[in-house]
Design a protein around this motif. Structure first.
Motif, PDB file in Angstrom:
ATOM      1  N   ASP A  91      -7.329  -7.384   2.641  1.00 54.32           N
ATOM      2  CA  ASP A  91      -7.761  -6.670   3.841  1.00 54.32           C
ATOM      3  C   ASP A  91      -6.599  -5.918   4.482  1.00 54.32           C
ATOM      4  O   ASP A  91      -6.767  -4.808   4.999  1.00 54.32           O
ATOM      5  CB  ASP A  91      -8.338  -7.655   4.863  1.00 54.32           C
ATOM      6  N   GLU A  92      -5.427  -6.531   4.466  1.00 54.91           N
ATOM      7  CA  GLU A  92      -4.242  -5.969   5.117  1.00 54.91           C
ATOM      8  C   GLU A  92      -3.072  -6.004   4.145  1.00 54.91           C
ATOM      9  O   GLU A  92      -3.049  -6.808   3.209  1.00 54.91           O
ATOM     10  CB  GLU A  92      -3.892  -6.754   6.384  1.00 54.91           C
ATOM     11  N   CYS A  93      -2.097  -5.132   4.380  1.00 47.63           N
ATOM     12  CA  CYS A  93      -0.937  -5.083   3.491  1.00 47.63           C
ATOM     13  C   CYS A  93       0.296  -5.634   4.195  1.00 47.63           C
ATOM     14  O   CYS A  93       0.441  -5.544   5.417  1.00 47.63           O
ATOM     15  CB  CYS A  93      -0.682  -3.658   3.004  1.00 47.63           C
ATOM     16  N   ASP A  94       1.181  -6.235   3.407  1.00 45.20           N
ATOM     17  CA  ASP A  94       2.467  -6.711   3.916  1.00 45.20           C
ATOM     18  C   ASP A  94       3.445  -5.568   4.061  1.00 45.20           C
ATOM     19  O   ASP A  94       4.295  -5.571   4.947  1.00 45.20           O
ATOM     20  CB  ASP A  94       3.052  -7.764   2.967  1.00 45.20           C
ATOM     21  N   VAL A  95       3.344  -4.593   3.154  1.00 48.12           N
ATOM     22  CA  VAL A  95       4.245  -3.435   3.159  1.00 48.12           C
ATOM     23  C   VAL A  95       3.418  -2.168   3.007  1.00 48.12           C
ATOM     24  O   VAL A  95       2.565  -2.070   2.114  1.00 48.12           O
ATOM     25  CB  VAL A  95       5.274  -3.525   2.012  1.00 48.12           C
ATOM     26  N   LEU A  96       3.647  -1.219   3.887  1.00 43.35           N
ATOM     27  CA  LEU A  96       3.013   0.097   3.819  1.00 43.35           C
ATOM     28  C   LEU A  96       4.095   1.138   3.583  1.00 43.35           C
ATOM     29  O   LEU A  96       5.045   1.236   4.360  1.00 43.35           O
ATOM     30  CB  LEU A  96       2.272   0.411   5.116  1.00 43.35           C
ATOM     31  N   VAL A  97       3.966   1.887   2.494  1.00 46.99           N
ATOM     32  CA  VAL A  97       4.873   2.999   2.220  1.00 46.99           C
ATOM     33  C   VAL A  97       4.151   4.281   2.620  1.00 46.99           C
ATOM     34  O   VAL A  97       3.121   4.627   2.040  1.00 46.99           O
ATOM     35  CB  VAL A  97       5.266   3.054   0.734  1.00 46.99           C
ATOM     36  N   ALA A  98       4.670   4.986   3.624  1.00 44.15           N
ATOM     37  CA  ALA A  98       4.036   6.205   4.137  1.00 44.15           C
ATOM     38  C   ALA A  98       4.975   7.384   3.910  1.00 44.15           C
ATOM     39  O   ALA A  98       6.077   7.426   4.451  1.00 44.15           O
ATOM     40  CB  ALA A  98       3.709   6.061   5.618  1.00 44.15           C
ATOM     41  N   MET A  99       4.520   8.342   3.123  1.00 47.98           N
ATOM     42  CA  MET A  99       5.370   9.470   2.745  1.00 47.98           C
ATOM     43  C   MET A  99       5.395  10.576   3.787  1.00 47.98           C
ATOM     44  O   MET A  99       6.213  11.495   3.691  1.00 47.98           O
ATOM     45  CB  MET A  99       4.903  10.035   1.404  1.00 47.98           C
ATOM     46  N   ASN A 100       4.482  10.520   4.779  1.00 50.29           N
ATOM     47  CA  ASN A 100       4.489  11.516   5.846  1.00 50.29           C
ATOM     48  C   ASN A 100       3.727  10.959   7.051  1.00 50.29           C
ATOM     49  O   ASN A 100       3.107   9.888   6.965  1.00 50.29           O
ATOM     50  CB  ASN A 100       3.896  12.847   5.363  1.00 50.29           C
ATOM     51  N   PRO A 101       3.766  11.651   8.189  1.00 51.16           N
ATOM     52  CA  PRO A 101       3.085  11.143   9.387  1.00 51.16           C
ATOM     53  C   PRO A 101       1.580  10.944   9.206  1.00 51.16           C
ATOM     54  O   PRO A 101       1.018   9.985   9.730  1.00 51.16           O
ATOM     55  CB  PRO A 101       3.380  12.220  10.440  1.00 51.16           C
ATOM     56  N   ALA A 102       0.912  11.844   8.482  1.00 49.14           N
ATOM     57  CA  ALA A 102      -0.530  11.705   8.280  1.00 49.14           C
ATOM     58  C   ALA A 102      -0.843  10.422   7.519  1.00 49.14           C
ATOM     59  O   ALA A 102      -1.801   9.705   7.832  1.00 49.14           O
ATOM     60  CB  ALA A 102      -1.073  12.918   7.532  1.00 49.14           C
ATOM     61  N   ALA A 103      -0.027  10.117   6.519  1.00 49.13           N
ATOM     62  CA  ALA A 103      -0.240   8.896   5.738  1.00 49.13           C
ATOM     63  C   ALA A 103      -0.068   7.662   6.612  1.00 49.13           C
ATOM     64  O   ALA A 103      -0.830   6.688   6.493  1.00 49.13           O
ATOM     65  CB  ALA A 103       0.733   8.853   4.566  1.00 49.13           C
ATOM     66  N   LEU A 104       0.915   7.682   7.499  1.00 52.23           N
ATOM     67  CA  LEU A 104       1.117   6.552   8.407  1.00 52.23           C
ATOM     68  C   LEU A 104      -0.064   6.411   9.355  1.00 52.23           C
ATOM     69  O   LEU A 104      -0.586   5.304   9.571  1.00 52.23           O
ATOM     70  CB  LEU A 104       2.412   6.738   9.193  1.00 52.23           C
ATOM     71  N   LYS A 105      -0.503   7.533   9.917  1.00 50.75           N
ATOM     72  CA  LYS A 105      -1.585   7.480  10.897  1.00 50.75           C
ATOM     73  C   LYS A 105      -2.884   6.977  10.275  1.00 50.75           C
ATOM     74  O   LYS A 105      -3.602   6.167  10.870  1.00 50.75           O
ATOM     75  CB  LYS A 105      -1.801   8.867  11.500  1.00 50.75           C
ATOM     76  N   GLN A 106      -3.190   7.408   9.073  1.00 55.81           N
ATOM     77  CA  GLN A 106      -4.441   7.021   8.419  1.00 55.81           C
ATOM     78  C   GLN A 106      -4.415   5.574   7.919  1.00 55.81           C
ATOM     79  O   GLN A 106      -5.468   4.951   7.766  1.00 55.81           O
ATOM     80  CB  GLN A 106      -4.721   7.949   7.228  1.00 55.81           C
ATOM     81  N   ASN A 107      -3.232   5.032   7.669  1.00 52.88           N
ATOM     82  CA  ASN A 107      -3.142   3.731   7.006  1.00 52.88           C
ATOM     83  C   ASN A 107      -2.516   2.634   7.845  1.00 52.88           C
ATOM     84  O   ASN A 107      -2.475   1.481   7.405  1.00 52.88           O
ATOM     85  CB  ASN A 107      -2.366   3.874   5.697  1.00 52.88           C
ATOM     86  N   ALA A 108      -2.050   2.958   9.039  1.00 52.86           N
ATOM     87  CA  ALA A 108      -1.414   1.936   9.883  1.00 52.86           C
ATOM     88  C   ALA A 108      -2.356   0.782  10.192  1.00 52.86           C
ATOM     89  O   ALA A 108      -1.926  -0.361  10.354  1.00 52.86           O
ATOM     90  CB  ALA A 108      -0.910   2.580  11.181  1.00 52.86           C
ATOM     91  N   ARG A 152       0.852  -1.199   0.000  1.00 55.22           N
ATOM     92  CA  ARG A 152       0.000   0.000   0.000  1.00 55.22           C
ATOM     93  C   ARG A 152       0.883   1.242   0.000  1.00 55.22           C
ATOM     94  O   ARG A 152       1.746   1.406   0.875  1.00 55.22           O
ATOM     95  CB  ARG A 152      -0.918  -0.008   1.229  1.00 55.22           C
ATOM     96  N   PHE A 153       0.676   2.111  -0.992  1.00 58.72           N
ATOM     97  CA  PHE A 153       1.357   3.398  -1.065  1.00 58.72           C
ATOM     98  C   PHE A 153       0.436   4.457  -0.465  1.00 58.72           C
ATOM     99  O   PHE A 153      -0.755   4.507  -0.794  1.00 58.72           O
ATOM    100  CB  PHE A 153       1.654   3.775  -2.514  1.00 58.72           C
ATOM    101  N   ALA A 154       0.970   5.352   0.366  1.00 60.81           N
ATOM    102  CA  ALA A 154       0.138   6.385   0.986  1.00 60.81           C
ATOM    103  C   ALA A 154       0.944   7.667   1.166  1.00 60.81           C
ATOM    104  O   ALA A 154       2.111   7.638   1.579  1.00 60.81           O
ATOM    105  CB  ALA A 154      -0.393   5.916   2.340  1.00 60.81           C
ATOM    106  N   GLY A 155       0.310   8.779   0.834  1.00 56.22           N
ATOM    107  CA  GLY A 155       0.959  10.080   0.989  1.00 56.22           C
ATOM    108  C   GLY A 155      -0.044  11.190   0.748  1.00 56.22           C
ATOM    109  O   GLY A 155      -1.257  10.957   0.691  1.00 56.22           O
TER     110      GLY A 155
END
Length: 614
Positions: A79-96, A16-19
């Motif tokens: 349902d869940e991802c093996d790898v999460l790419v988070a480009m900033n803190p908001a992306a991590l918080k929303q997608n963790a 999952r890519f998130a930013g």
């Protein structure tokens, strides 16, 4: 001694890519899925982005995501991802919450400063603990590395940061053992007219890949267990593009030119964009002044002998209802594509729902029956667009094809078909033997009106919205004639059931319970059924693509089960429709109206609850 990388072999893998909306997550995800499909993997994607044009940078509302499930046995984005790419803190918080326990979160640590944490509403200086992150964290200084890689290009900082998504993509390609040649080829093709941009992105994606080699001991890499695929050329395709291509195939197979009258609306606009590119294939795509103009132009094109199509989403379907009724009364072939989204009104323009079903079935004045179909997946949009056109032309009726934002924007690996895999479409032209006695509403043995193409000598005629005499085709206010015409139009649509596949039953035929769905929930329901059956429970499944009319064996299939569970992304519209057709069914509901697709585990939990109560 150098420590060797840890390698995990999987049947399938989810990333999952998130930013921020401006971080290029949709592009990175699209390239990754395209490359994966080209390598022969099955894929399923889920673009998840906000409706706002651009929320404040670094804010929770501005987070854009793109999830890719690749491997074999893939039917959902996961349902869940093996790898999460988070480009900033908001992306991590929303997608963790989507990160699998034991998975890896790759973050641009340069953005995890006090300002970034504040924008994401973190209250401590330990964001990982604060959100109870369940996986391993790989902190990568992406911003600094991209800036260093591009410092000799003359690009300003803002332009450099637009390349961060390619660094993340390069790192993920290393992580999943994907050769660099394919994504670099994609980038060079996309930016062919901007060679400096292409070179910068190529440099950055290689930098991300090389960085992966440097951290190989600190994070697991993944390999997909191979599975032999059917020979052919594979690509990834989203539902909107597949819909457009299916219509083009139908035009070729019917010998009728393709006309699209449309107006831009999220999430259906890409159908208009794709068909507008295809003038080389004789496609006429016209952007009208509004939704009403779009369908009225299509009705006119149908009368003129075209394979006529109009595309929209729920609010546009409301506006098109009167002209759709005109096409029913005039008995003209017309395909209306409704890419469903969250409503009512402007609602949730970028989110998915299945809430237009009752509008498609009944949302017109008078007794106004037409055919309603639904596509199961992004690739099935090709099949069902072709089928919608076939039924419209061969049965002289409007057809509503329901897709939804999930499958319209999501992608799957698609084997490009051979031309002979799809049948000839046979327009119901006026036969030569009847031309001397033909009248506008003369019908064949199925009750289908003959199609007289304007310009054919001897077949000059009028059709319109006023009721017509059954025999002569002239305007009639006779009550008995009106009742006869209502019955004729109804039977014509009902007879389509003789020309569509029967409902397919999967799973345990001797089960007491069956779960049914329709349209784009197919993959989630299929995986849920497999999970429940793996627990040793008996369960059957059926998924509907043909909704009006229903397949002719529907009652025979469903009446053999004690309990029928209907799962759909609305408050129970298909369940109510089935109940009205088969009142004796014992129907239980699984409903979700959150603008999000089902999670497989949600369906599993609800099925188990129903089965425990039986």
């Amino acid at each position: 001694m150098e420590e060797k990388a840890k390698v995990q072999f999987r049947q399938s893998i989810v990333v999952r890519f998130a930013g921020d909306s401006g971080d290029g997550m949709q592009l990175a995800g699209t390239i990754f899925s395209n490359v994966s499909a080209g390598l022969g993997d099955q894929i399923s994607t889920f673009p998840d982005y906000p409706a706002e044009v651009r929320a404040p940078q670094g804010s929770l509302n501005g987070v854009s995501g793109f999830q890719v499930h690749m491997g074999h046995g893939v039917h959902t984005p996961g349902d869940e991802c093996d790898v999460l790419v988070a480009m900033n803190p908001a992306a991590l918080k929303q997608n963790a919450k989507y990160l699998r326990k034991g998975g890896a979160a790759i973050v641009d640590i340069d953005t995890f400063n006090q300002s970034g944490l504040d924008k994401a509403l973190f209250t401590t200086d330990d964001p990982y603990t604060e959100i109870n992150l369940r996986g391993q964290v790989v902190e990568v200084p992406m911003t600094s590395l991209v800036k260093a890689a591009l410092e000799d290009t003359g690009m300003d900082f803002k332009a450099q940061m637009k390349c961060r998504n390619m660094f993340a993509l390069g790192l993920v390609c290393w992580l999943f053992n994907i050769p660099m040649e394919s994504p670099i080829k994609f980038i060079n093709n996309k930016f062919a007219s901007k060679p400096a941009i292409a070179q910068a992105n190529e440099k950055v994606i290689r930098g991300g890949y090389d960085y992966g080699h440097n951290i190989h001991a600190s994070v697991s890499t993944y390999r997909i267990e191979t599975e032999e695929q059917r020979p052919g050329i594979y690509t990834d395709v989203n539902g909107n593009k597949a819909t457009a291509w299916g219509l083009i195939m139908a035009s070729e197979k019917s010998g009728r030119p393709l006309f699209l009258g449309s107006y831009p609306i999220t999430p259906a606009t890409d159908i208009l964009h794709e068909l507008a590119k295809r003038r080389d294939l004789g496609v006429k795509a016209v952007q009208m002044e509004d939704e009403i103009g779009g369908i009225c132009a299509a009705v006119g094109a149908s009368f003129a002998g075209n394979l006529a199509v109009t595309s929209t989403s729920g609010p546009g379907l409301s506006l098109k209802s009167e002209a759709l009724g005109l096409a029913v009364m005039a008995e003209l072939p017309l395909v209306l594509i409704d890419v469903q989204r969250g409503g009512p009104s402007t609602g949730l323009p970028t989110k998915t729902e299945q809430t237009d079903l009752q509008q498609a079935l009944y949302g017109r004045s008078g007794e106004c029956p037409l055919v309603v179909l639904a596509a199961l997946s992004p690739t099935d949009c090709f099949n069902m667009a072709f089928e919608a056109a076939r039924i419209a032309i061969e049965h002289m009726t409007p057809v509503v094809l329901l897709t939804d934002a999930f499958i319209a924007n999501g992608s799957s690996a698609w084997r490009i078909p051979e031309e002979d895999e799809y049948p000839e479409i046979k327009p119901n032209y006026v036969p030569d033997s009847l031309k001397a006695v033909w009248k506008p509403y003369m019908r064949d043995a199925r009750g289908v009106r003959y199609w007289a193409i304007p310009g054919t000598p001897g077949l000059e005629h009028l059709v319109g919205g006023l009721e017509k005499d059954y025999n002569s085709g002239i305007i009639s206010n006779d009550p008995i004639n009106h009742a006869r015409m209502v019955e004729t139009r109804r039977r014509k649509v009902e007879n389509v059931a003789q020309d569509i596949p029967e409902l397919q039953l999967r799973g345990d035929r001797d089960a007491d319970t069956i779960i049914v769905g329709w349209g784009g929930t197919y993959g989630h329901i299929l995986d849920a059924v497999r999970a429940v059956r793996s627990q040793g429970k008996k369960l059957a499944m059926a998924q509907f693509r043909y909704i009006n009319p229903l397949p002719k064996n529907t009652a025979d299939v469903l009446n053999r089960f004690k309990t029928v569970i209907v799962a759909e992304l609305n408050d129970g519209q298909f369940a109510s429709y089935l109940q009205s057709k088969m009142p004796a069914l014992n129907i239980c509901h699984i409903n979700k109206v959150q603008g999000q697709p089902f999670m497989v585990q949600e369906i599993v939990n609800e099925i188990n609850k129903v089965m425990e109560d039986e």
